[in-house]
Design an enzyme around this catalytic site. Structure first.
Site, PDB file in Angstrom:
ATOM      1  N   CYS A  28      -6.612  18.522  -8.117  1.00  0.00           N
ATOM      2  CA  CYS A  28      -7.034  19.657  -8.073  1.00  0.00           C
ATOM      3  C   CYS A  28      -6.347  20.375  -9.277  1.00  0.00           C
ATOM      4  O   CYS A  28      -5.169  20.186  -9.446  1.00  0.00           O
ATOM      5  CB  CYS A  28      -7.145  20.276  -6.816  1.00  0.00           C
ATOM      6  SG  CYS A  28      -5.685  20.817  -6.135  1.00  0.00           S
TER       7      CYS A  28
ATOM      8  N   GLU B 249      -1.331  19.095  -5.514  1.00  0.00           N
ATOM      9  CA  GLU B 249      -2.450  18.930  -6.224  1.00  0.00           C
ATOM     10  C   GLU B 249      -3.345  17.863  -5.479  1.00  0.00           C
ATOM     11  O   GLU B 249      -4.372  17.674  -6.150  1.00  0.00           O
ATOM     12  CB  GLU B 249      -2.416  18.662  -7.750  1.00  0.00           C
ATOM     13  CG  GLU B 249      -1.397  19.623  -8.183  1.00  0.00           C
ATOM     14  CD  GLU B 249       0.022  19.136  -8.354  1.00  0.00           C
ATOM     15  OE1 GLU B 249       0.474  18.549  -7.708  1.00  0.00           O
ATOM     16  OE2 GLU B 249       0.829  20.067  -8.919  1.00  0.00           O
ATOM     17  N   SER B 250      -2.976  17.381  -4.466  1.00  0.00           N
ATOM     18  CA  SER B 250      -4.180  16.058  -3.745  1.00  0.00           C
ATOM     19  C   SER B 250      -3.137  15.158  -3.431  1.00  0.00           C
ATOM     20  O   SER B 250      -2.308  14.949  -2.673  1.00  0.00           O
ATOM     21  CB  SER B 250      -5.257  16.174  -3.996  1.00  0.00           C
ATOM     22  OG  SER B 250      -6.083  17.186  -3.779  1.00  0.00           O
TER      23      SER B 250
ATOM     24  N   HIS C  58      -2.791   0.156  -4.015  1.00  0.00           N
ATOM     25  CA  HIS C  58      -2.945  -1.064  -3.255  1.00  0.00           C
ATOM     26  C   HIS C  58      -2.900  -2.287  -3.989  1.00  0.00           C
ATOM     27  O   HIS C  58      -3.504  -2.324  -5.062  1.00  0.00           O
ATOM     28  CB  HIS C  58      -4.073  -1.157  -2.347  1.00  0.00           C
ATOM     29  CG  HIS C  58      -4.462   0.274  -1.806  1.00  0.00           C
ATOM     30  ND1 HIS C  58      -3.656   0.593  -0.529  1.00  0.00           N
ATOM     31  CD2 HIS C  58      -5.327   1.279  -1.946  1.00  0.00           C
ATOM     32  CE1 HIS C  58      -4.004   1.571  -0.159  1.00  0.00           C
ATOM     33  NE2 HIS C  58      -5.120   2.005  -0.865  1.00  0.00           N
TER      34      HIS C  58
ATOM     35  N   SER D 111       1.024  -1.242  -0.013  1.00  0.00           N
ATOM     36  CA  SER D 111       0.118   0.077  -0.043  1.00  0.00           C
ATOM     37  C   SER D 111       0.903   1.257   0.072  1.00  0.00           C
ATOM     38  O   SER D 111       2.036   1.264   0.878  1.00  0.00           O
ATOM     39  CB  SER D 111      -0.908   0.046   1.292  1.00  0.00           C
ATOM     40  OG  SER D 111      -2.203  -0.796   1.127  1.00  0.00           O
TER      41      SER D 111
END
Lengths: 129, 129
Positions: free
Chosen positions: B83, B62-63, B68, B55
């Site tokens: 974003c 930008e986020s 996974h 993971s």
């Protein structure tokens, strides 16, 4: 059809402005949400941007949680991505509504990782190791 | 209607098994995908589970990106949440298809964080700080 992952998207509008600015508080809130959901926390990463805004991820044995805040719009976007049965998304969601002081929260739930060739119960989760 | 975030979900089926086991290789692959997309990497967290499975999250200005893997099903789930305008999701996606050696990849794209009271251009992104 079996799917490996649940994806819960929560858009928190009209949040408490001060909370959205505070990375330490948001980290504690997201870790509490993970625990309330029944997740096993593995790692976390939180960052504060300039002039404001917080991004954070919480890696859990069951996948991850993420948060991004826009204090200028009193808005926070939270994602829960989890595998396995029995995760209490509702409890975590209810807690975060209070935590962010959101007067308007939009929630959606979808599935991904469809496994149409599998039969029977899927593995709950891996050991943290 | 304006939205703050693009959410790209990619389910990689029939991947190269060895790649899915290797957290270091996956970390490099995800960081390369972030750069190809045009994102500014802020932090990353990668974890290997027992007996297998990786993971990872990559926080970007930008986020975030997340991955996974389920080596037992030759499967990896990747999320891009970004974003701002001009992110090259296609380039990052094309790279990851090759990276995972996936013979079957399902992609979806949605928007979230709708801001129906806003007018004009939204802020591109924050400074990393």
């Amino acid at each position: 059809m079996y799917s490996l992952l649940d994806l819960v998207l929560i858009d928190f509008y009209e949040c408490d402005h001060e909370t959205l600015l505070d990375a330490d508080r948001i980290k504690e809130g997201m870790l509490t949400a993970a625990r309330l959901m029944g997740a096993e926390v593995v790692a976390h990463c939180f960052h504060t941007f300039k002039p404001w805004g917080v991004s954070g991820t919480v890696t859990i044995a069951e996948s991850h949680l993420a948060v991004h805040t826009w204090p200028e719009y009193d808005f926070a976007a939270v994602t829960f991505e989890t595998c396995g049965q029995g995760m209490n998304h509702e409890k975590a969601y209810g807690y975060l509504v209070e935590f962010f002081g959101s007067k308007n929260a939009k929630i959606s739930h979808q599935k991904r990782g469809f496994m149409d060739t599998l039969q029977g119960e899927l593995a709950y989760k891996q050991e943290v190791g």
